[in-house]
Design an enzyme around this catalytic site. Structure first.
Site, PDB file in Angstrom:
ATOM      1  N   HIS A 176      44.842  38.074  38.035  1.00  0.00           N
ATOM      2  CA  HIS A 176      45.914  37.225  37.533  1.00  0.00           C
ATOM      3  C   HIS A 176      46.656  37.909  36.391  1.00  0.00           C
ATOM      4  O   HIS A 176      46.121  38.772  35.710  1.00  0.00           O
ATOM      5  CB  HIS A 176      45.340  35.874  37.097  1.00  0.00           C
ATOM      6  CG  HIS A 176      44.703  35.119  38.220  1.00  0.00           C
ATOM      7  ND1 HIS A 176      43.336  35.163  38.445  1.00  0.00           N
ATOM      8  CD2 HIS A 176      45.232  34.343  39.193  1.00  0.00           C
ATOM      9  CE1 HIS A 176      43.054  34.422  39.515  1.00  0.00           C
ATOM     10  NE2 HIS A 176      44.191  33.925  39.980  1.00  0.00           N
ATOM     11  N   SER A 224      47.751  31.269  43.517  1.00  0.00           N
ATOM     12  CA  SER A 224      47.548  30.983  42.096  1.00  0.00           C
ATOM     13  C   SER A 224      48.501  31.762  41.200  1.00  0.00           C
ATOM     14  O   SER A 224      48.858  31.297  40.107  1.00  0.00           O
ATOM     15  CB  SER A 224      46.108  31.284  41.691  1.00  0.00           C
ATOM     16  OG  SER A 224      45.785  32.642  41.929  1.00  0.00           O
ATOM     17  N   ASP A 244      42.321  39.400  34.256  1.00  0.00           N
ATOM     18  CA  ASP A 244      40.975  39.322  34.839  1.00  0.00           C
ATOM     19  C   ASP A 244      40.835  40.206  36.070  1.00  0.00           C
ATOM     20  O   ASP A 244      39.996  39.983  36.920  1.00  0.00           O
ATOM     21  CB  ASP A 244      40.637  37.873  35.207  1.00  0.00           C
ATOM     22  CG  ASP A 244      41.617  37.270  36.226  1.00  0.00           C
ATOM     23  OD1 ASP A 244      42.553  37.983  36.639  1.00  0.00           O
ATOM     24  OD2 ASP A 244      41.437  36.088  36.589  1.00  0.00           O
TER      25      ASP A 244
END
Length: 247
Positions: free
Chosen positions: A192, A11, A189
């Protein structure tokens, strides 16, 4: 053909083309010299990455009319480093397997494209408070599913694999922790990247590519700059540049 730089990862790579992302910044940086190609897969670990190598890379370049990538970044480990006894255990990959998987990924890329530069990137550090504030799914234990210490062991493993294989690497885990308040400044967070975190990755990738002779100074410009075009005879300028020009 305009060369390619391929970004392969989880991600943190998939999101890199978003606003302020390190991949978008790379695309802008190399806008007239190389195509930056995104191959990011949110939630993937190195085990799953090994299983999809053929599908991911087969269409990108084979030397038969397709430009072989100049470089490939490999950015896995953040999901491998989920703790095996907490809420994201399904993503966990034991560290020895993670090392083996990095070997397999690099070997696959080098076999497919022997001239391509493979750049390993370690997982980032973890802000455990951030992970508690922004958990993935139900976290009944009340404990972070990742810790910075555990992520650090995977970062060290990535560094070791790069040394074993003789490929360049970027130790993002160590680099980010050099900045005061990195926990919130670099991570939105706990995992990320913020705009600042993305900027760090972008600058590190550009610098490492430059060290490997892949930079704006070494790559050919795609078509002449507008102020170099002979306005009275533009076709003359275009014909003097590389590649066929239609009249």
């Amino acid at each position: 053909m305009r060369p390619k730089i391929v970004l392969f990862g989880d991600s943190i790579t998939e999101e890199s083309f978003g606003e302020g992302g390190w991949g978008a910044a790379l695309a802008s940086h190399f806008s007239r010299t190389a195509d930056v190609v995104l191959r990011g897969y949110s939630g993937y670990n190195s085990r799953w990455a090994v299983h999809v190598l053929e599908k991911v890379f087969a269409s990108l370049g084979d030397g038969e009319g397709k430009a072989v990538p100049k470089a490939v970044t490999v950015f896995f480990g953040a999901n491998d480093a989920c703790l095996p006894d907490r809420s994201s255990a399904f993503q966990h990959v034991p560290i020895h397997e993670y090392e083996q998987n990095l070997h397999k990924i690099v070997s696959f890329i080098k076999k497919l494209w022997p001239t391509a530069l493979v750049l390993l990137i370690t997982p980032p550090p973890i802000d455990e408070d951030g992970r508690l504030r922004y958990p993935y799914g139900d976290n009944l234990s009340g404990l972070p599913e990742r810790t910075n210490e555990f992520a650090g062991s995977y970062a060290k493993a990535c560094v070791a694999v790069a040394g074993e294989l003789g490929v360049p690497m970027i130790d993002v885990w160590s680099k980010m922790q050099q900045f005061p308040g990195w926990e919130k400044a670099c991570l939105r967070d706990g995992l990320h990247l913020t705009a600042s975190g993305n900027r760090i990755v972008f600058e590190e990738v550009v610098e490492k590519l430059k060290q490997e002779s892949l930079s704006l100074e070494t790559l050919a410009l795609d078509l002449p700059l507008f102020f170099d075009i002979d306005a009275k005879d533009p076709l003359k300028t275009f014909r003097n540049s590389d590649g066929p020009i239609s009249s």
